[in-house]
Design a protein around this motif. Structure first.
Motif, PDB file in Angstrom:
ATOM      1  N   LEU A  64       0.838  -1.195   0.000  1.00 52.02           N
ATOM      2  CA  LEU A  64       0.000   0.000   0.000  1.00 52.02           C
ATOM      3  C   LEU A  64       0.876   1.250   0.000  1.00 52.02           C
ATOM      4  O   LEU A  64       0.635   2.201  -0.745  1.00 52.02           O
ATOM      5  CB  LEU A  64      -0.913  -0.027   1.234  1.00 52.02           C
ATOM      6  N   GLY A  65       1.909   1.225   0.841  1.00 50.00           N
ATOM      7  CA  GLY A  65       2.824   2.360   0.877  1.00 50.00           C
ATOM      8  C   GLY A  65       3.468   2.589  -0.478  1.00 50.00           C
ATOM      9  O   GLY A  65       3.516   3.708  -0.989  1.00 50.00           O
ATOM     10  N   LEU A  66       3.942   1.504  -1.091  1.00 45.27           N
ATOM     11  CA  LEU A  66       4.572   1.619  -2.399  1.00 45.27           C
ATOM     12  C   LEU A  66       3.574   2.113  -3.436  1.00 45.27           C
ATOM     13  O   LEU A  66       3.901   2.905  -4.319  1.00 45.27           O
ATOM     14  CB  LEU A  66       5.141   0.264  -2.819  1.00 45.27           C
ATOM     15  N   ASN A  67       2.335   1.625  -3.297  1.00 46.82           N
ATOM     16  CA  ASN A  67       1.309   1.979  -4.269  1.00 46.82           C
ATOM     17  C   ASN A  67       0.984   3.464  -4.230  1.00 46.82           C
ATOM     18  O   ASN A  67       0.677   4.071  -5.258  1.00 46.82           O
ATOM     19  CB  ASN A  67       0.041   1.167  -3.983  1.00 46.82           C
ATOM     20  N   ILE A  68       1.058   4.067  -3.047  1.00 46.96           N
ATOM     21  CA  ILE A  68       0.845   5.517  -2.944  1.00 46.96           C
ATOM     22  C   ILE A  68       1.876   6.220  -3.822  1.00 46.96           C
ATOM     23  O   ILE A  68       1.551   7.120  -4.589  1.00 46.96           O
ATOM     24  CB  ILE A  68       1.034   5.983  -1.481  1.00 46.96           C
ATOM     25  N   LEU A  69       3.105   5.763  -3.738  1.00 41.22           N
ATOM     26  CA  LEU A  69       4.181   6.424  -4.475  1.00 41.22           C
ATOM     27  C   LEU A  69       4.137   6.080  -5.962  1.00 41.22           C
ATOM     28  O   LEU A  69       4.187   6.951  -6.821  1.00 41.22           O
ATOM     29  CB  LEU A  69       5.522   5.997  -3.874  1.00 41.22           C
ATOM     30  N   THR A  70       4.047   4.777  -6.261  1.00 38.37           N
ATOM     31  CA  THR A  70       4.152   4.357  -7.654  1.00 38.37           C
ATOM     32  C   THR A  70       2.804   4.406  -8.366  1.00 38.37           C
ATOM     33  O   THR A  70       2.706   4.869  -9.487  1.00 38.37           O
ATOM     34  CB  THR A  70       4.749   2.946  -7.714  1.00 38.37           C
ATOM     35  N   GLY A  71       1.774   3.930  -7.699  1.00 38.30           N
ATOM     36  CA  GLY A  71       0.469   3.844  -8.348  1.00 38.30           C
ATOM     37  C   GLY A  71      -0.265   5.167  -8.384  1.00 38.30           C
ATOM     38  O   GLY A  71      -0.947   5.474  -9.344  1.00 38.30           O
ATOM     39  N   TYR A  72      -0.151   5.952  -7.320  1.00 34.22           N
ATOM     40  CA  TYR A  72      -0.898   7.209  -7.287  1.00 34.22           C
ATOM     41  C   TYR A  72      -0.067   8.391  -7.756  1.00 34.22           C
ATOM     42  O   TYR A  72      -0.552   9.240  -8.479  1.00 34.22           O
ATOM     43  CB  TYR A  72      -1.438   7.475  -5.876  1.00 34.22           C
ATOM     44  N   ALA A  73       1.212   8.456  -7.318  1.00 35.45           N
ATOM     45  CA  ALA A  73       2.008   9.623  -7.699  1.00 35.45           C
ATOM     46  C   ALA A  73       2.920   9.341  -8.894  1.00 35.45           C
ATOM     47  O   ALA A  73       3.584  10.235  -9.386  1.00 35.45           O
ATOM     48  CB  ALA A  73       2.837  10.107  -6.522  1.00 35.45           C
ATOM     49  N   GLY A  74       2.963   8.075  -9.344  1.00 34.20           N
ATOM     50  CA  GLY A  74       3.685   7.767 -10.575  1.00 34.20           C
ATOM     51  C   GLY A  74       5.192   7.764 -10.472  1.00 34.20           C
ATOM     52  O   GLY A  74       5.874   7.847 -11.481  1.00 34.20           O
ATOM     53  N   GLN A  75       5.744   7.672  -9.271  1.00 35.89           N
ATOM     54  CA  GLN A  75       7.204   7.646  -9.132  1.00 35.89           C
ATOM     55  C   GLN A  75       7.637   6.213  -8.815  1.00 35.89           C
ATOM     56  O   GLN A  75       7.411   5.728  -7.715  1.00 35.89           O
ATOM     57  CB  GLN A  75       7.645   8.576  -7.989  1.00 35.89           C
ATOM     58  N   LEU A  76       8.241   5.557  -9.796  1.00 31.80           N
ATOM     59  CA  LEU A  76       8.626   4.157  -9.610  1.00 31.80           C
ATOM     60  C   LEU A  76       9.758   4.059  -8.594  1.00 31.80           C
ATOM     61  O   LEU A  76      10.762   4.752  -8.701  1.00 31.80           O
ATOM     62  CB  LEU A  76       9.084   3.587 -10.957  1.00 31.80           C
ATOM     63  N   SER A  77       9.575   3.203  -7.604  1.00 30.26           N
ATOM     64  CA  SER A  77      10.614   3.059  -6.582  1.00 30.26           C
ATOM     65  C   SER A  77      11.005   1.601  -6.428  1.00 30.26           C
ATOM     66  O   SER A  77      10.152   0.724  -6.368  1.00 30.26           O
ATOM     67  CB  SER A  77      10.108   3.586  -5.247  1.00 30.26           C
ATOM     68  N   LEU A  78      12.304   1.346  -6.356  1.00 27.43           N
ATOM     69  CA  LEU A  78      12.780  -0.018  -6.135  1.00 27.43           C
ATOM     70  C   LEU A  78      13.450  -0.139  -4.778  1.00 27.43           C
ATOM     71  O   LEU A  78      14.137  -1.108  -4.498  1.00 27.43           O
ATOM     72  CB  LEU A  78      13.780  -0.418  -7.226  1.00 27.43           C
ATOM     73  N   GLY A  79      13.246   0.866  -3.908  1.00 29.70           N
ATOM     74  CA  GLY A  79      13.957   0.852  -2.633  1.00 29.70           C
ATOM     75  C   GLY A  79      13.070   0.563  -1.432  1.00 29.70           C
ATOM     76  O   GLY A  79      13.445   0.860  -0.309  1.00 29.70           O
ATOM     77  N   THR A  80      11.890  -0.045  -1.677  1.00 31.05           N
ATOM     78  CA  THR A  80      10.929  -0.234  -0.598  1.00 31.05           C
ATOM     79  C   THR A  80      11.518  -0.950   0.614  1.00 31.05           C
ATOM     80  O   THR A  80      11.293  -0.541   1.753  1.00 31.05           O
ATOM     81  CB  THR A  80       9.736  -1.062  -1.101  1.00 31.05           C
ATOM     82  N   ALA A  81      12.268  -2.027   0.367  1.00 29.84           N
ATOM     83  CA  ALA A  81      12.760  -2.832   1.481  1.00 29.84           C
ATOM     84  C   ALA A  81      13.666  -2.010   2.377  1.00 29.84           C
ATOM     85  O   ALA A  81      13.630  -2.151   3.606  1.00 29.84           O
ATOM     86  CB  ALA A  81      13.505  -4.053   0.950  1.00 29.84           C
TER      87      ALA A  81
END
Lengths: 358, 317
Positions: A64-81
């Protein structure tokens, strides 16, 4: 038939914009919540708590946290862990430096630290876009994991270099550590997840959420209509990292019980990205569906051969698992690139119109 | 503190030029391998806008196939040919099963698909070849293994013959690739597809053929890198991390640029070795190679968002 919306008239804008414009959605959610809050705790076994219920909740929260960034704000992140790691280590330092602190408060506060780190690593997003940004977030991933390893203060100079969750109690009830019972931990996780999900649903419907979506769809156009891109992108990084950080703290304190730096390495980041993408980018429900699939699938695959009486070694099962997860990702991407949440939306559409095709 | 950061490392470099040369040489060897892997990425990205995350596992898979075939008693050189065949089949299968149904999807979906391929290949590789560390068949392939000791500035400089071979082969491969891309019909088709998909299609370039071809080239590159890296560090799934090392190279050089991949690779290979030896180990506790390249690339990107040699990003509303 079950989803007939006939007769539910909207007479004001407020009613139309409500959280559940369709009554059946609310009823369905009630049923799910009743299962989560009442029926599962009463019926689930220790095994189910530890291998399914708790991890699904935690993974879904991280996604969900990642989705806020990638899904809603469109900034792809690979550093979640790595951000999960920041949350976990922050929480560990807080409960060991201040043992009197309420552990749930510590978990909720630990997200603040990862939000700070997230904003710092989010600053390049103001200039860097797309895949370049995705690789830039890998800088956070590798740097932070290296830091967890080398900065001995973070793990209190343990010889093992790992963090071990101590016994923590609230009002005489153990909530974390070896003595805590699974049911208590499940309720803590469920409470926090429910709270944060509610927060996210409302954030994404509101003003902030709309600026995020505008930024995602086309950032230059968003800027032209007066959206402050810096504010929009950095708040997305902050909110996303906060949730991811809390998920990280829960991950270690409520589920794993101990953590080494390499737990937060890149495979975990990808796992969460899979959940978010298979579930559906830009959807809240999708995170849960994705987590159920990704966490539940290995458990199911582990039991199938034994149930069928086929002798397969556990290493073989693990390898098959990786293969099957890989092919499933490709399969789901091909049949429905918008994820499981879209599949549910299509089914719901059909149910509303049933038995008519259009 | 300032002395340790700004003065002492340089004083050390001047004091022991032979050691500095050794460091530079080792940086150059890994740099050329990074450049090679980055080249595989760039080719696929240019021709299909796919950010191919599977490049790293292709390296492992190629190396494992080679060693696995040799252990079954096939002569070394036939192993190489057979492995090339396997990589070709892999390219065809990937194009047919994964890429073709996903044509036209957003970039991130294709990127995820390559991660799916990565997972699939990891599982498949472990089932077929087992998870153990294998030894690369260096001698059987006729790669020299000794070393040459030079004595510049009255010091020692040890050049492994293996490293020399790697540098020579990689350089030849890069030159061959550039020649292929610039002077053959297929190569020009690849570049045309990179410039403009629709224009390329309308003059009769076959998307499918080109895709299979670039994935096969990426497979060849994977095999060469796999042999080179495997000979130095053994063949195991840990080799996959080499793909992560190619990512900052891409950022630094630009995702579309072939020159960028080569220069970026060399730069990162050399700079990260220098940083590790002169700053990382004395000041930061070592093992900085995991992140240094990323942070360097990040800093460069802050000033040039498209990398040093990337295409200028033009945005329209």
């Amino acid at each position: 038939m079950l989803y007939r919306t006939a007769g539910q008239f909207k007479t004001s804008y407020k009613a139309d914009q409500a959280l559940f414009p369709v009554r059946q959605d609310a009823i369905l959610l009630m049923i799910i919540l009743a299962f989560a809050w009442v029926i599962f705790p009463l019926t689930a076994s220790e095994f189910a708590f530890q291998t399914l219920l708790i991890p699904i909740m935690i993974y879904a929260l991280a996604a969900l946290g990642l989705n806020i960034l990638t899904g809603y704000a469109g900034q792809l992140s690979l550093g979640t862990a790595a951000f999960m790691g920041v949350g976990a280590y922050a929480c560990y330092k807080m409960v060991t430096l201040m043992p009197w602190m309420n552990p749930i408060l510590a978990i909720l506060l630990s997200g603040v630290f990862s939000a700070g780190v997230g904003v710092a690593f989010g600053i390049p997003s103001l200039r860097i876009k797309g895949f370049y940004l995705a690789i830039a977030t890998l800088a956070a991933q590798f740097f932070l994991v290296w830091l967890f390893e080398k900065w001995a203060w973070l793990y209190n100079y343990n010889a093992s270099g790992a963090i071990q969750v101590p016994n923590l109690e609230i009002f005489g009830l153990y909530v974390a550590g070896p003595q805590a019972s699974s049911v208590t931990q499940y309720f803590v996780v469920l409470g926090i997840v429910t709270l944060l999900t509610l927060l996210c649903i409302n954030l994404t419907r509101g003003n902030l959420g709309r600026t995020w979506k505008a930024t995602r769809d086309m950032d230059i156009a968003a800027e032209l209509i007066g959206i402050n891109l810096m504010k929009s992108k950095l708040t997305a990084f902050a909110v996303s990292s906060y949730i991811v950080g809390v998920a990280g703290a829960l991950f270690v304190f409520m589920w794993r019980g101990a953590a080494e730096p390499n737990l937060f390495d890149i495979p975990l980041s990808f796992r969460i990205l899979f959940i978010a993408i298979i579930g559906g980018l830009g959807s809240i429900l999708g995170n849960y569906l994705g987590a159920i699939l990704i966490v539940g699938l290995p458990v199911v695959l582990g039991t199938v051969p034994a149930a069928l009486g086929i002798p397969v070694s556990s290493a073989m099962i693990e390898h098959l698992n990786i293969m099957i997860v890989g092919s499933l990702i490709i399969f789901f991407l091909i049949i429905e690139p918008h994820g499981l949440a879209r599949l549910w939306a299509l089914i719901r559409e059909k149910l509303i119109l049933w038995p008519f095709p259009h | 503190m300032l002395n340790e950061i700004f003065i002492k490392p340089f004083a050390d470099m001047v004091a022991a030029p032979d050691f500095l040369m050794q460091v530079l040489w080792e940086g150059l060897v890994s740099g050329i391998l990074y450049a090679l892997i980055a080249l595989g990425f760039v080719l696929i990205f240019r021709s299909s806008r796919i950010f191919n995350f599977a490049q790293g596992i292709m390296v492992v898979f190629a190396a494992l196939t080679l060693v696995g075939l040799y252990e079954m008693g096939v002569p070394a050189w036939i192993c190489v040919l057979l492995t090339l065949g396997v990589m070709f089949v892999l390219a065809v299968v990937i194009e047919r099963v994964v890429l073709r149904p996903l044509v036209g999807q957003p970039d991130i979906i294709l990127f995820m698909a390559t991660i799916g391929i990565t997972l699939f290949l990891i599982g498949l590789g472990e089932i077929i070849f087992g998870g153990e560390n294998e030894v690369m068949i260096t001698e059987e392939l006729g790669i020299p293994t000794g070393d040459t000791v030079l004595e510049p500035f009255g010091g020692l400089l040890i050049l492994q013959h293996l490293d020399i071979t790697v540098v020579v082969v990689a350089t030849l491969l890069v030159i061959a690739l550039l020649a292929f891309l610039n002077y053959t019909q297929m190569g020009r088709a690849i570049r045309a597809l990179g410039d403009d998909h629709q224009a390329a299609l309308s003059v009769g370039i076959s998307l499918q053929t080109v895709w299979v071809l670039v994935w096969f080239i990426a497979g060849i590159i994977a095999l060469v890198t796999g042999i080179a890296w495997g000979a130095r560090a053994g063949v195991s799934f840990a080799l996959e991390v080499i793909a992560y090392k190619a990512l900052p190279v891409l950022m630094l050089g630009g995702l579309e640029s072939i020159t960028g991949a080569i220069i970026g690779g060399l730069m990162i290979g050399i700079l990260e070795k220098l940083f590790e030896i002169y700053w990382g180990q004395p000041l930061l506790g070592g093992n900085t190679e995991t992140w240094f390249a990323f942070v360097l690339a990040l800093i460069v990107l802050l000033f040039r968002p498209q990398g040093l040699f990337g295409e200028r990003i033009i945005e329209r509303v």
